[in-house]
Each structure stands twice: as structure tokens, then as C-alpha cells.
Enzyme design. Sequence first.
Site, PDB file in Angstrom:
ATOM      1  N   GLY A 124       1.708   6.243   0.294  1.00 37.82           N
ATOM      2  CA  GLY A 124       2.519   7.014  -0.646  1.00 37.82           C
ATOM      3  C   GLY A 124       3.821   6.301  -0.952  1.00 37.82           C
ATOM      4  O   GLY A 124       4.860   6.655  -0.394  1.00 37.82           O
ATOM      5  N   GLU A 242      -0.419  -7.977   2.128  1.00 34.39           N
ATOM      6  CA  GLU A 242      -1.457  -8.028   1.090  1.00 34.39           C
ATOM      7  C   GLU A 242      -1.637  -9.452   0.578  1.00 34.39           C
ATOM      8  O   GLU A 242      -2.586  -9.728  -0.130  1.00 34.39           O
ATOM      9  CB  GLU A 242      -1.018  -7.180  -0.112  1.00 34.39           C
ATOM     10  CG  GLU A 242      -1.211  -5.702   0.008  1.00 34.39           C
ATOM     11  CD  GLU A 242      -0.801  -5.023  -1.285  1.00 34.39           C
ATOM     12  OE1 GLU A 242       0.347  -5.213  -1.707  1.00 34.39           O
ATOM     13  OE2 GLU A 242      -1.650  -4.329  -1.851  1.00 34.39           O
ATOM     14  N   SER A 373       2.698  -5.329 -10.740  1.00 39.07           N
ATOM     15  CA  SER A 373       1.987  -5.717 -11.974  1.00 39.07           C
ATOM     16  C   SER A 373       2.208  -7.204 -12.281  1.00 39.07           C
ATOM     17  O   SER A 373       3.163  -7.820 -11.814  1.00 39.07           O
ATOM     18  CB  SER A 373       2.460  -4.861 -13.148  1.00 39.07           C
ATOM     19  OG  SER A 373       3.742  -5.299 -13.554  1.00 39.07           O
ATOM     20  N   GLU A 375       3.169  -8.547 -14.994  1.00 39.70           N
ATOM     21  CA  GLU A 375       4.432  -8.804 -15.705  1.00 39.70           C
ATOM     22  C   GLU A 375       5.566  -8.984 -14.691  1.00 39.70           C
ATOM     23  O   GLU A 375       6.411  -9.870 -14.828  1.00 39.70           O
ATOM     24  CB  GLU A 375       4.769  -7.632 -16.657  1.00 39.70           C
ATOM     25  CG  GLU A 375       3.864  -7.515 -17.864  1.00 39.70           C
ATOM     26  CD  GLU A 375       2.522  -6.864 -17.546  1.00 39.70           C
ATOM     27  OE1 GLU A 375       2.376  -6.287 -16.443  1.00 39.70           O
ATOM     28  OE2 GLU A 375       1.604  -6.946 -18.387  1.00 39.70           O
TER      29      GLU A 375
HETATM   30  C1  LIG Z   1      -5.680   2.431  -9.694  1.00 39.86           C
HETATM   31  C2  LIG Z   1      -4.319   2.378  -9.076  1.00 39.86           C
HETATM   32  C3  LIG Z   1      -4.186   2.596  -7.729  1.00 39.86           C
HETATM   33  C4  LIG Z   1      -2.918   2.603  -7.144  1.00 39.86           C
HETATM   34  N1  LIG Z   1      -2.803   2.901  -5.812  1.00 39.86           N
HETATM   35  C5  LIG Z   1      -1.576   3.074  -5.274  1.00 39.86           C
HETATM   36  C6  LIG Z   1      -1.430   3.556  -3.926  1.00 39.86           C
HETATM   37  O1  LIG Z   1      -2.410   3.793  -3.216  1.00 39.86           O
HETATM   38  N2  LIG Z   1      -0.193   3.776  -3.456  1.00 39.86           N
HETATM   39  C7  LIG Z   1       0.933   3.526  -4.193  1.00 39.86           C
HETATM   40  O2  LIG Z   1       2.025   3.738  -3.689  1.00 39.86           O
HETATM   41  N3  LIG Z   1       0.840   3.062  -5.478  1.00 39.86           N
HETATM   42  C8  LIG Z   1      -0.394   2.850  -6.039  1.00 39.86           C
HETATM   43  N4  LIG Z   1      -0.516   2.413  -7.347  1.00 39.86           N
HETATM   44  C9  LIG Z   1       0.692   2.258  -8.149  1.00 39.86           C
HETATM   45  C10 LIG Z   1       1.007   0.845  -8.589  1.00 39.86           C
HETATM   46  O3  LIG Z   1       1.630   0.116  -7.564  1.00 39.86           O
HETATM   47  C11 LIG Z   1       1.906   0.993  -9.842  1.00 39.86           C
HETATM   48  O4  LIG Z   1       1.101   1.529 -10.866  1.00 39.86           O
HETATM   49  C12 LIG Z   1       2.479  -0.314 -10.287  1.00 39.86           C
HETATM   50  O5  LIG Z   1       3.448  -0.783  -9.388  1.00 39.86           O
HETATM   51  C13 LIG Z   1       3.121  -0.169 -11.694  1.00 39.86           C
HETATM   52  O6  LIG Z   1       4.020   0.894 -11.711  1.00 39.86           O
HETATM   53  P1  LIG Z   1       3.928   2.046 -12.814  1.00 39.86           P
HETATM   54  O7  LIG Z   1       2.523   2.532 -12.893  1.00 39.86           O
HETATM   55  O8  LIG Z   1       4.996   3.038 -12.519  1.00 39.86           O
HETATM   56  O9  LIG Z   1       4.223   1.329 -14.189  1.00 39.86           O
HETATM   57  P2  LIG Z   1       5.651   0.941 -14.766  1.00 39.86           P
HETATM   58  O10 LIG Z   1       6.495   0.365 -13.687  1.00 39.86           O
HETATM   59  O11 LIG Z   1       6.189   2.087 -15.533  1.00 39.86           O
HETATM   60  O12 LIG Z   1       5.245  -0.212 -15.769  1.00 39.86           O
HETATM   61  C14 LIG Z   1       4.585   0.053 -17.004  1.00 39.86           C
HETATM   62  C15 LIG Z   1       4.357  -1.289 -17.692  1.00 39.86           C
HETATM   63  O13 LIG Z   1       5.620  -1.905 -17.951  1.00 39.86           O
HETATM   64  C16 LIG Z   1       5.673  -3.192 -17.329  1.00 39.86           C
HETATM   65  N5  LIG Z   1       7.019  -3.422 -16.792  1.00 39.86           N
HETATM   66  C17 LIG Z   1       7.727  -2.588 -15.985  1.00 39.86           C
HETATM   67  N6  LIG Z   1       8.909  -3.139 -15.676  1.00 39.86           N
HETATM   68  C18 LIG Z   1       8.954  -4.337 -16.290  1.00 39.86           C
HETATM   69  C19 LIG Z   1       9.917  -5.387 -16.350  1.00 39.86           C
HETATM   70  N7  LIG Z   1      11.068  -5.305 -15.693  1.00 39.86           N
HETATM   71  N8  LIG Z   1       9.616  -6.494 -17.071  1.00 39.86           N
HETATM   72  C20 LIG Z   1       8.433  -6.601 -17.742  1.00 39.86           C
HETATM   73  N9  LIG Z   1       7.489  -5.640 -17.730  1.00 39.86           N
HETATM   74  C21 LIG Z   1       7.742  -4.523 -17.015  1.00 39.86           C
HETATM   75  C22 LIG Z   1       4.650  -3.163 -16.218  1.00 39.86           C
HETATM   76  O14 LIG Z   1       4.166  -4.441 -15.898  1.00 39.86           O
HETATM   77  C23 LIG Z   1       3.562  -2.283 -16.819  1.00 39.86           C
HETATM   78  O15 LIG Z   1       2.739  -3.070 -17.650  1.00 39.86           O
HETATM   79  C24 LIG Z   1      -1.772   2.348  -7.942  1.00 39.86           C
HETATM   80  C25 LIG Z   1      -1.926   2.109  -9.312  1.00 39.86           C
HETATM   81  C26 LIG Z   1      -3.174   2.120  -9.881  1.00 39.86           C
HETATM   82  C27 LIG Z   1      -3.287   1.884 -11.355  1.00 39.86           C
END
Ligand SMILES: Cc1cc2nc3c(=O)[nH]c(=O)nc-3n(C[C@H](O)[C@H](O)[C@H](O)COP(=O)(O)OP(=O)(O)OC[C@H]3O[C@@H](n4cnc5c(N)ncnc54)[C@H](O)[C@@H]3O)c2cc1C
Length: 393
Positions: A124, A242, A373, A375
Site C-alpha cells: 500500500g 525490484e 513509470s 517517463e
Molecule cells: C496494474 C497496476 C498495479 C499497481 N500495483 C501497485 C501496488 O501493488 N502498490 C502500489 O503502491 N502501487 C501500485 N501501482 C501504482 C503505480 O506505482 C503507479 O500507477 C505509478 O507510480 C504511476 O502513478 P500514477 O498512477 O499516480 O500516475 P501519475 O503519477 O499521475 O502519472 C500519470 C502520467 O503522467 C506521467 N508523469 C507524472 N509525473 C511526470 C513527470 N514529472 N514528468 C513526466 N511525466 C510524468 C506518468 O509517467 C504517467 O504517464 C500499480 C499500478 C498499476 C497500473
Amino acid sequence: MHTSEDLAFADEVRAFVDDNLPADVRRRVIHALPVAPEARKAWHKALHARGWAAPHWPVEWGGQDWSPARAYLFSETLAEEGAPELSPFGLMMLAPTLIRYGSEAQKQAYLPGIIAGDQQWCQGFSEPGAGSDLASLRLSAVKDGEDWVLNGQKMWTTMAHRADMMFCLARTDPGAPKRQMGISMFVLPMSTPGVTVRPILLLNGRQATNEVFFDAVRLPASSLVGEVHKGWDYTRVVLGNERLNIARVGLCKRQLRLVKQLAAEAPDGAGGRMLDQPLLRSRIAAAEIDLLSIEALSLGMLAQVQKGAVPGFEANMLKIRGSEMQQRLTELLVDVRGPGALPFEADPDEGDAGAALFKSHFDTRVVSIYGGSNEIQRNIIAKGMLGLGGRGQ
Ligand SMILES: Cc1cc2nc3c(=O)[nH]c(=O)nc-3n(C[C@H](O)[C@H](O)[C@H](O)COP(=O)(O)OP(=O)(O)OC[C@H]3O[C@@H](n4cnc5c(N)ncnc54)[C@H](O)[C@@H]3O)c2cc1C
């Protein structure tokens, strides 16, 4: 860089898979069909009986204390052979953190269940608005007598609906001078009153991930991992663990083999086979060459780690290149199978090898998002290599 001893060890691992992994489970993994939780648990138990469920752990806790090179070779060989992946949350992420920072009581309470596969964990960390920018997380933990009371929400919590336990990050000092300094790590049973799990259905139609809500969740003082406000330091250990297998080279090799096999079997509609088509052949060859370069980068990083270095920007590059390769290979699989890739639940036993590949194509969309991600990885490389700022998370 593998020695003859390493190669003999890889043969031993292959023989173990042949002897212990039911053929049906292996086929389901290779063809991206769902594997029942009981079958995954049985595989975990088989590895545990051999002493291989957590070989990267210290011997004291049931591990083998393997070098990073040996652990890498082991996991890549298992993946290449079509073994199901064990859940990483307890084994790979939490346990090394507990072994280093947890209390003796926490180690005694959790490590045996994790290594035996009897206790499932979820992670989490992410929240709405706190994914890439994890340090902005808002789940609050407030001291009440000896207890902590948690309120807020987690997001994207993979397998929360099946997990027995969660490790999570919460804000314990909203007034800290730096956001990273006011965060602590907790462990809690998912059955704690006030915890609610709500499913998120993914593109592939499966529930793999969830929202988790905390409504006045009361935890005893013993739930805190390590020291209060030090959660961010521990997070680096969790996420760092990881990194060595980040590119999943073994899995990619297996996928490439399947691409070639299906292309050799599939008719091209003109009396030949798909594999005879020059354009497809060149795409497969290009993927194979790129995969070799990813493997070389992985082995290079491993050689540095063996000498005591911490994985550097290579790990960020490998996250990008490895996740893109996984996506490229499932695209190739779908292209090779054409409409045959579309059924979501077909079973290769019924003669439709390659079905459910579209589902696995959807599955790989997420590998460039989770674990930081692509990016964000590119930002880290750009900042680090151009010397424009810190390494970020
Ligand atoms: C299938 C799945 C399983 C997951 N499992 C877990 C889990 O078990 N536990 C957990 O804690 N988390 C989990 N995650 C969360 C995952 O770590 C986050 O989705 C990830 O870190 C991206 O954060 P966000 O979804 O809030 O997207 P955001 O941070 O809102 O980003 C949205 C988009 O904007 C881009 N972006 C954001 N900031 C920047 C920047 N500064 N410069 C350029 N581009 C940017 C990102 O690359 C992305 O394309 C999971 C996610 C998925 C999709």
C-alpha cells in the site's frame, strides 16, 4: 559471464522445473492463461521444500544467501522455463526490509509465513495523486495512546483482495520540513476493522488491483516498522529490491520462443507460413538483437553489483528497455496469431494455442507504469546524466 558451474546450476534448475511443475500449469503460464491460486501455492511449496522459495534471504531465515549473480540466474531460468512467478510483495519487497529494519517480533511473526507461502502480502504505497510523486502521500497515521489510528486511501493495491497482510506508508508528521521526512511504514492484517477493499477492473477483465480505504483503522504500536518518520528510507530498500530482475530477460526469451513457434505453425494465407514473411522475420530478428543487448546490459550491471556497487542508471535504462520489450513481444504474438489471439478464456488444451494472447498484450500495458513509470525513469536518467538535479526516487 556465467561460469561452467553457473551453467550446471541452470541445468539443475531446469531439471527441478521438469520434475516439480505440473505440465498443465507450465502450459498455462506460457500461453498467458490464468493459473489457479492453489496451483501457484503448490509451486511455492515445492520451491520452499527445496530451499528455493527465498534464496536471496539470509540462511538464518531460511534463505541461501546467494550472490546477486546466482539469484539472477535462478529467477531468469525459472521464467524462461515457464514457472509461475511467486508474489514479490512479501518475498522480495517486505522481507528484506524487515530483515534489515524490523523488530525481532515482526521477523518471527511474518518471515516464516512469507517463505512458506502461507501468508500473502500487498503493497500500500500509491494513492490518488501520489503515484509518481509518492512523497505527497496523504494516508494519515495519528498516535492515540500507544496505538496508531489511520485514515485515508490507497490506490492500485495489487492483490489486496486476496492478501492476508499489507505493508503501507502513512504520514506521521504533516509538519516535517521535507515531505519525505514525515512518513512511516506500517504492517497490518487486511481483516483489521475499518479496512475496505474495492476492486478496480483492468483492461484484461481481471481484478488484479484495488482501492483500499482506511476508516479509523486502529493499529498497535508493534505495527510500526523500524523507527517513526523513517519510512522513506525503508521505501528505497523496498523499491531497490525490484531492480536486479527489472528487465525480465528470462520471460522475454520465453515469449520470443513462442513468437517463433507460433509463426512457424501459422499459415500466411498464401500457401506458406507466417515465419516465411520477410517483414515479420525482420521484426523478430530486430527484437532478438535488442533482447540480447538488454541481456548484456543486465549482466553488465550484475557484474558491477557483484563488486559491491549499487545499481546505477543502468537499472533505470533496464526498466524502460525491458518493459518496452515485453510490450513489443506481446504485440508480435498478437500479430502472429491475428484473430486467433482474441478469445479471452480459450484453453490451448482445446487446440487453440496462442489464444488469450490479447489479454496478455493488455497485461503488458501496465509494466511501463508500475514500479516507477517510464517517463519518470527517463527524467531520472536525464537529470542524473546531465547533472541537473538529484537522482529522485
Ligand atoms: C496494474 C497496476 C498495479 C499497481 N500495483 C501497485 C501496488 O501493488 N502498490 C502500489 O503502491 N502501487 C501500485 N501501482 C501504482 C503505480 O506505482 C503507479 O500507477 C505509478 O507510480 C504511476 O502513478 P500514477 O498512477 O499516480 O500516475 P501519475 O503519477 O499521475 O502519472 C500519470 C502520467 O503522467 C506521467 N508523469 C507524472 N509525473 C511526470 C513527470 N514529472 N514528468 C513526466 N511525466 C510524468 C506518468 O509517467 C504517467 O504517464 C500499480 C499500478 C498499476 C497500473
